[in-house]
Enzyme design. Structure first.
Site, PDB file in Angstrom:
ATOM      1  N   ASP A  93     -10.048   6.413 -12.448  1.00 39.16           N
ATOM      2  CA  ASP A  93      -9.884   6.849 -10.862  1.00 39.16           C
ATOM      3  C   ASP A  93     -10.903   6.491 -10.106  1.00 39.16           C
ATOM      4  OD1 ASP A  93      -9.645   8.120  -8.715  1.00 39.16           O
ATOM      5  OD2 ASP A  93      -9.235  10.237  -9.900  1.00 39.16           O
TER       6      ASP A  93
ATOM      7  N   TYR B 159      -4.938   5.718   7.119  1.00 39.35           N
ATOM      8  CA  TYR B 159      -4.772   4.582   6.307  1.00 39.35           C
ATOM      9  C   TYR B 159      -5.378   3.137   7.140  1.00 39.35           C
ATOM     10  CZ  TYR B 159      -2.605   0.571   3.597  1.00 39.35           C
ATOM     11  OH  TYR B 159      -2.311  -0.552   2.779  1.00 39.35           O
TER      12      TYR B 159
ATOM     13  N   LYS C 242      -8.541   1.055   6.228  1.00 42.16           N
ATOM     14  CA  LYS C 242      -8.495  -0.510   5.933  1.00 42.16           C
ATOM     15  C   LYS C 242      -9.360  -1.331   6.611  1.00 42.16           C
ATOM     16  CE  LYS C 242      -5.555  -0.459   2.392  1.00 42.16           C
ATOM     17  NZ  LYS C 242      -6.171  -1.073   1.135  1.00 42.16           N
TER      18      LYS C 242
HETATM   19  P1  NDP Z   1       1.379   0.383  -5.475  1.00 44.35           P
HETATM   20  O1  NDP Z   1       1.570   1.826  -5.038  1.00 44.35           O
HETATM   21  O2  NDP Z   1       2.575  -0.467  -5.962  1.00 44.35           O
HETATM   22  O3  NDP Z   1       0.134   0.177  -6.521  1.00 44.35           O
HETATM   23  C1  NDP Z   1      -0.989   0.884  -6.467  1.00 44.35           C
HETATM   24  C2  NDP Z   1      -1.592   0.913  -7.984  1.00 44.35           C
HETATM   25  O4  NDP Z   1      -3.081   1.691  -7.911  1.00 44.35           O
HETATM   26  C3  NDP Z   1      -0.821   2.045  -8.730  1.00 44.35           C
HETATM   27  O5  NDP Z   1      -0.748   1.643  -9.904  1.00 44.35           O
HETATM   28  C4  NDP Z   1      -1.620   3.313  -8.685  1.00 44.35           C
HETATM   29  O6  NDP Z   1      -1.438   4.239  -9.658  1.00 44.35           O
HETATM   30  C5  NDP Z   1      -2.984   2.991  -8.435  1.00 44.35           C
HETATM   31  N1  NDP Z   1      -3.925   3.790  -8.045  1.00 44.35           N
HETATM   32  C6  NDP Z   1      -3.760   4.723  -6.974  1.00 44.35           C
HETATM   33  N2  NDP Z   1      -4.803   5.413  -6.997  1.00 44.35           N
HETATM   34  C7  NDP Z   1      -5.681   5.030  -7.883  1.00 44.35           C
HETATM   35  C8  NDP Z   1      -6.983   5.392  -8.237  1.00 44.35           C
HETATM   36  N3  NDP Z   1      -7.575   6.543  -7.545  1.00 44.35           N
HETATM   37  N4  NDP Z   1      -7.828   4.962  -9.028  1.00 44.35           N
HETATM   38  C9  NDP Z   1      -7.083   3.817  -9.623  1.00 44.35           C
HETATM   39  N5  NDP Z   1      -5.861   3.340  -9.376  1.00 44.35           N
HETATM   40  C10 NDP Z   1      -5.082   3.966  -8.467  1.00 44.35           C
HETATM   41  O7  NDP Z   1       0.608  -0.320  -4.154  1.00 44.35           O
HETATM   42  P2  NDP Z   1       0.562  -1.770  -3.901  1.00 44.35           P
HETATM   43  O8  NDP Z   1       0.583  -2.748  -4.736  1.00 44.35           O
HETATM   44  O9  NDP Z   1       1.621  -1.960  -2.743  1.00 44.35           O
HETATM   45  O10 NDP Z   1      -0.727  -1.723  -3.085  1.00 44.35           O
HETATM   46  C11 NDP Z   1      -1.888  -2.434  -3.667  1.00 44.35           C
HETATM   47  C12 NDP Z   1      -3.128  -2.565  -2.386  1.00 44.35           C
HETATM   48  O11 NDP Z   1      -2.581  -3.242  -1.556  1.00 44.35           O
HETATM   49  C13 NDP Z   1      -3.476  -1.228  -1.887  1.00 44.35           C
HETATM   50  O12 NDP Z   1      -4.837  -1.037  -1.626  1.00 44.35           O
HETATM   51  C14 NDP Z   1      -2.529  -1.100  -0.537  1.00 44.35           C
HETATM   52  O13 NDP Z   1      -3.152  -0.366   0.500  1.00 44.35           O
HETATM   53  C15 NDP Z   1      -2.820  -2.703  -0.148  1.00 44.35           C
HETATM   54  N6  NDP Z   1      -1.804  -2.996   0.518  1.00 44.35           N
HETATM   55  C16 NDP Z   1      -0.346  -3.053   0.497  1.00 44.35           C
HETATM   56  C17 NDP Z   1       0.764  -3.169   1.052  1.00 44.35           C
HETATM   57  C18 NDP Z   1       2.113  -3.053   0.965  1.00 44.35           C
HETATM   58  O14 NDP Z   1       2.879  -3.489   1.985  1.00 44.35           O
HETATM   59  N7  NDP Z   1       2.478  -2.881  -0.221  1.00 44.35           N
HETATM   60  C19 NDP Z   1       0.172  -3.720   2.503  1.00 44.35           C
HETATM   61  C20 NDP Z   1      -1.315  -4.029   2.764  1.00 44.35           C
HETATM   62  C21 NDP Z   1      -2.087  -3.715   1.903  1.00 44.35           C
HETATM   63  P3  NDP Z   1      -0.243   5.295  -9.243  1.00 44.35           P
HETATM   64  O15 NDP Z   1       1.226   4.725  -8.964  1.00 44.35           O
HETATM   65  O16 NDP Z   1      -0.191   6.301 -10.428  1.00 44.35           O
HETATM   66  O17 NDP Z   1      -0.956   6.281  -8.152  1.00 44.35           O
END
Ligand code: NDP
Length: 257
Positions: A67, A162, A166
């Site tokens: 985490d 958010y 960012k």
């Molecule tokens: P997802 O929700 O598909 O994946 C995020 C992953 O991070 C999940 O496995 C989640 O686990 C895990 N996670 C959440 N909280 C924590 C934590 N405290 N510690 C460790 N792991 C954690 O997100 P995306 O792949 O879409 O996003 C990835 C990154 O890209 C993020 O930083 C997001 O803000 C950024 N981003 C995404 C965009 C989009 O349109 N998708 C656009 C711009 C940026 P769980 O599911 O159990 O919470």
């Protein structure tokens, strides 16, 4: 000469939130270029699913439960991985949450603090912990996942918490890069547009939302996780050896308008 710069053979990489979405695509990209990759995810189940998907492609990745909001756990993981593998060369600080769609005036303290804790504090804890080792072991490359939301204000969904987090990631990236550049640690960020992952699945429950997103995007489409992973791979590799403190925008032209 040039092709070699993209290789990551013998390198150890850690991807936070690497069990699915953009993170998992980054894991695959880094594996394809020869790195040994560790998925560090809050959910052991999601990490195991990601590991299974990589195994089906022929890549052996390791998993760790993490985490990113717990600085002591982040420090412990950085120490353990450096001990286990000798060195961690690449950190992709990808873990993030969105919780989009709440107006600023309705945002609770809990909501604000939670999003900032994961998306902002968590990125710093990871940068600090892994860089501490990189700074004393010949350097490394850190790639933070920011967002175009750190540059623009999204519409129609409201998400000031958010966007602010960012923007802070982008600034943190350049500040850390300046501090560590002469000691061999490069820090860059990627700012993606809307990407087809679970994070943006709420678009299906909000009539007309996708139309606004696509109308505002010169390419008139969302991005795919692999289109972010290839930028992350570039920033993690020696192909970007002169780059530090940069936020690379991968947004289908969104920020042009
Ligand atoms: P997802 O929700 O598909 O994946 C995020 C992953 O991070 C999940 O496995 C989640 O686990 C895990 N996670 C959440 N909280 C924590 C934590 N405290 N510690 C460790 N792991 C954690 O997100 P995306 O792949 O879409 O996003 C990835 C990154 O890209 C993020 O930083 C997001 O803000 C950024 N981003 C995404 C965009 C989009 O349109 N998708 C656009 C711009 C940026 P769980 O599911 O159990 O919470």
């Amino acid at each position: 000469m040039f092709a070699d710069k993209f290789r990551l053979d013998g390198k150890i990489a850690v991807v936070t939130g690497g069990g699915k979405g953009i993170g998992l695509s980054c894991v695959q990209a880094l594996c394809e270029f020869g790195a040994k990759v560790v998925i560090a995810d809050i959910s052991p189940e999601i990490a195991a699913e990601g590991q299974k998907k990589m195994a089906a492609l022929g890549f052996e990745v390791e998993t760790r439960e993490l985490d990113v909001t717990k600085p002591q756990d982040v420090e412990a993981l950085a120490a353990e991985l450096n001990e286990t593998f000798g060195k961690v060369h690449v950190l992709v600080a990808n873990a993030g949450i969105a919780r989009s769609g709440v107006a600023a005036e309705d945002t609770t303290d809990e909501h604000w603090l939670n999003v900032n804790d994961v998306n902002y504090n968590g990125v710093f804890w990871c940068n600090r912990a892994f860089a501490r080792h990189m700074l004393t072991s010949g350097g490394g490359a850190i790639v933070n996942i920011g967002s175009m939301s750190g540059i623009i204000s999204n519409r129609p969904q409201k998400q000031t918490y958010y966007n602010a987090a960012k923007a802070a990631v982008h600034q943190m990236t350049s500040s850390l890069a300046a501090e560590w550049a002469d000691r061999g640690v490069r820090v860059n960020a990627v700012a993606p547009t809307y990407i087809e992952t679970e994070m943006t699945s709420y678009r299906h429950d909000n009539a007309g939302m996708i139309d606004v997103w696509l109308r505002d995007t010169p390419m008139h489409r969302m991005g795919r996780p692999d289109e972010i992973a290839s930028v992350v791979h570039f920033l993690a590799s020696d192909a970007s050896s002169l780059m530090t403190g940069t936020t690379v925008v991968a947004d289908g032209g969104f920020t042009c308008w």
